[in-house]
Write a protein that holds these residues in place. Structure first.
Motif, mmCIF file in Angstrom:
data_model
loop_
_atom_site.group_PDB
_atom_site.id
_atom_site.type_symbol
_atom_site.label_atom_id
_atom_site.label_comp_id
_atom_site.label_asym_id
_atom_site.label_seq_id
_atom_site.Cartn_x
_atom_site.Cartn_y
_atom_site.Cartn_z
ATOM 1 N N PHE A 290 -20.927 -19.145 -16.952
ATOM 2 C CA PHE A 290 -22.210 -18.448 -16.848
ATOM 3 C C PHE A 290 -22.089 -16.990 -17.278
ATOM 4 O O PHE A 290 -23.063 -16.398 -17.782
ATOM 5 N N ALA A 291 -20.897 -16.395 -17.100
ATOM 6 C CA ALA A 291 -20.699 -15.007 -17.516
ATOM 7 C C ALA A 291 -20.980 -14.825 -18.998
ATOM 8 O O ALA A 291 -21.465 -13.776 -19.438
ATOM 9 N N LEU A 292 -20.690 -15.865 -19.784
ATOM 10 C CA LEU A 292 -20.919 -15.786 -21.226
ATOM 11 C C LEU A 292 -22.414 -15.806 -21.561
ATOM 12 O O LEU A 292 -22.808 -15.376 -22.644
ATOM 13 N N LEU A 293 -23.225 -16.321 -20.641
ATOM 14 C CA LEU A 293 -24.671 -16.386 -20.869
ATOM 15 C C LEU A 293 -25.402 -15.137 -20.391
ATOM 16 O O LEU A 293 -26.550 -14.905 -20.782
ATOM 17 N N ILE A 297 -29.273 -13.617 -21.197
ATOM 18 C CA ILE A 297 -30.319 -13.632 -20.162
ATOM 19 C C ILE A 297 -30.840 -12.222 -19.931
ATOM 20 O O ILE A 297 -32.051 -11.996 -19.773
ATOM 21 N N ALA A 298 -29.910 -11.225 -19.914
ATOM 22 C CA ALA A 298 -30.332 -9.838 -19.737
ATOM 23 C C ALA A 298 -31.209 -9.376 -20.893
ATOM 24 O O ALA A 298 -32.137 -8.582 -20.706
ATOM 25 N N ARG A 299 -30.938 -9.878 -22.095
ATOM 26 C CA ARG A 299 -31.765 -9.521 -23.253
ATOM 27 C C ARG A 299 -33.179 -10.076 -23.111
ATOM 28 O O ARG A 299 -34.155 -9.413 -23.438
ATOM 29 N N LEU A 300 -33.297 -11.302 -22.602
ATOM 30 C CA LEU A 300 -34.600 -11.949 -22.482
ATOM 31 C C LEU A 300 -35.419 -11.386 -21.328
ATOM 32 O O LEU A 300 -36.659 -11.432 -21.355
ATOM 33 N N TRP A 341 -21.726 -15.152 -8.409
ATOM 34 C CA TRP A 341 -20.422 -14.508 -8.577
ATOM 35 C C TRP A 341 -20.276 -13.937 -9.979
ATOM 36 O O TRP A 341 -19.759 -12.827 -10.170
ATOM 37 N N ALA A 342 -20.742 -14.673 -10.988
ATOM 38 C CA ALA A 342 -20.690 -14.171 -12.370
ATOM 39 C C ALA A 342 -21.440 -12.851 -12.492
ATOM 40 O O ALA A 342 -20.965 -11.902 -13.132
#
Length: 446
Positions: A290-293, A297-300, A341-342
């Motif tokens: 999930f850290a890679l996503l 997600i922050a951009r959207l 946690w991510a």
């Protein structure tokens, strides 16, 4: 740069998944476990800000600024990991937790500052996400090691009264070796950049020299935090209070609530304790992916909303444990915890880094860790009382309390001022893929 965190997380994962088990094996009562964990935050309260303060004032053309602290901490932590599974009394276990946790903190705190030092603003979310990825990978393996030894290699996971099973011992031995080797990789392979103005750097170092000056400055820093840091402090407090509730009480909660036993010498108890390690591996595995996503997600959305949603998922995951009776269903609960946690390991640090001056990055990162240490101290003082007197020994309800705390943390995130968030400023420039305003690099040489 981030690979060393794989080793650091080997240490933390083994500690988080097994120390309560070791305490119970050494004869600790369930409601005393949280108090015994106080050794760790007491040292962290002192170690992290002072290490950050000292590393800000360190420079070696050969070793850089942060890397000497990585190496010293790794050597001490590796030794502690080798000793921990060989303790023979409860007081020895508590003492080794103290030494082990403080040693891991010596290595960990400068890693956070290193990302802020070396990466420009628009790369920091990715930098902290990369750390989170290696944290997840390390924790997946480390948390599952006792279970792996038992189920794959037929190593015994039971032992007599007051004795630690071989599966746990072997896990700690491997952890000690991996910790040192992974940190050595970062020490050898990472390049740090010198201060822009060496004369000014040397003058500042002379002006603020001295250990006790470092202690004073470190603890006074809590009264001089930037606004964003103060807002994030409240977020950190409630999210880490929830995490410590889980780390301290997950083993007694699962063994008593789902496996229905408190006999630490029984096969059923040790199966449950091993399964806690598997659960921890799952949430760390989810975290690594999930850290890679998170940057997308922050951009959207934005980083505040992203963090709030992630923490809410984690809180619901912890609360759901109360309703679980099949151990396998715990893995679904851990998905929510892994999402939280991510985000906990990356988003607050990315928001904080944009609000800090470059020449005090390590110092303020160390002060910021007060809000990891303080909730652990609060957990040590209060959770035992709640477990014994309010929940009447039902430690699973302590996990529910942790879930509520994590949801509160998520709501508090919405009031944080994120200086790097493009949605909080007016600009004609397009947002980059990480949800950042394009700012000047932290170091012009990058």
């Amino acid at each position: 740069m981030s690979f060393g965190f794989l080793g650091i997380q080997f240490g933390f994962a083994l500690q988080n998944a097994n120390v309560s088990r070791i305490f119970e094996t050494m004869g600790a009562n369930t409601d005393d476990i949280a108090f015994l964990w106080l050794a760790a935050p007491t040292t962290g309260l002192l170690v992290q800000p002072i290490v950050g303060y000292m590393s800000d004032r360190t420079w070696s053309p050969r070793w850089g600024r942060r890397r000497p602290f990585f190496l010293v901490g790794a050597i001490l932590a590796s030794i502690a990991l080798l000793v921990m599974p060989n303790v023979t009394a409860l007081w020895m276990a508590a003492g080794m937790l103290w030494i082990m946790d403080s040693s891991i903190n010596i290595s960990m705190e400068p890693f956070r500052a290193l990302v802020g030092d070396v990466l420009p603003s628009e790369q920091r979310t990715t930098g902290f996400a990369a750390q989170t990825f290696f944290i997840g990978v390390g924790a997946i393996v480390a948390s599952s090691l006792p279970w792996m030894f038992t189920n794959w290699f037929n190593v015994s996971n039971t032992a007599g009264p007051g004795q630690i099973p071989l599966s746990v011992k072997y896990a700690f031995y491997i952890g000690g070796v991996v910790f040192l080797l992974a940190v050595l990789w970062t020490v050898i392979r990472t390049k740090e950049y010198p201060p822009e103005d060496m004369d000014a750097f040397e003058e500042e170092k002379r002006r603020t020299a001295g250990f006790w000056n470092g202690v004073r400055e470190s603890f006074m820093g809590i009264f001089n935090m930037p606004k964003t840091m103060k807002q994030l402090a409240a977020v950190q407090f409630f999210s880490w209070l929830a995490l410590f509730a889980m780390w301290i009480y997950m083993t007694p909660a699962i063994t008593s609530h789902i496996y229905h036993t408190t006999d630490t010498t029984s096969k059923l108890y040790n199966e449950g304790a091993d399964w806690v390690g598997v659960c921890f591996s799952v949430y760390n595995g989810v975290s690594a992916v999930f850290a890679l996503l998170l940057p997308s997600i922050a951009r959207l959305t934005n980083r505040r909303l992203t963090h709030m949603l992630c923490l809410t998922a984690g809180g619901l995951g912890l609360i759901s444990i109360y309703f679980v009776q099949d151990p396998k269903m715990l893995l679904l609960s851990m998905v929510g915890v892994g999402i939280a946690w991510a985000s906990i390991l990356s988003v607050p640090y990315a928001m904080l880094a944009g609000a800090l001056p470059w020449n005090k990055m390590g110092y303020y990162m160390g002060v910021f860790n007060f809000f990891i240490v303080i909730p652990q101290m609060v957990a040590g003082v209060t959770l035992g009382f709640f477990t014994k007197n309010v929940f009447h020994g039902a430690s699973v309800l302590t996990l529910v309390l942790g879930g509520i705390s994590m949801i509160i943390s998520g709501l508090l995130t919405l009031r944080v001022d994120d200086a790097d968030d493009v949605r909080s400023v007016t600009t004609d420039e397009p947002a980059d893929t990480l949800g950042y305003e394009k700012l000047a690099p932290a170091n012009p040489e990058v």
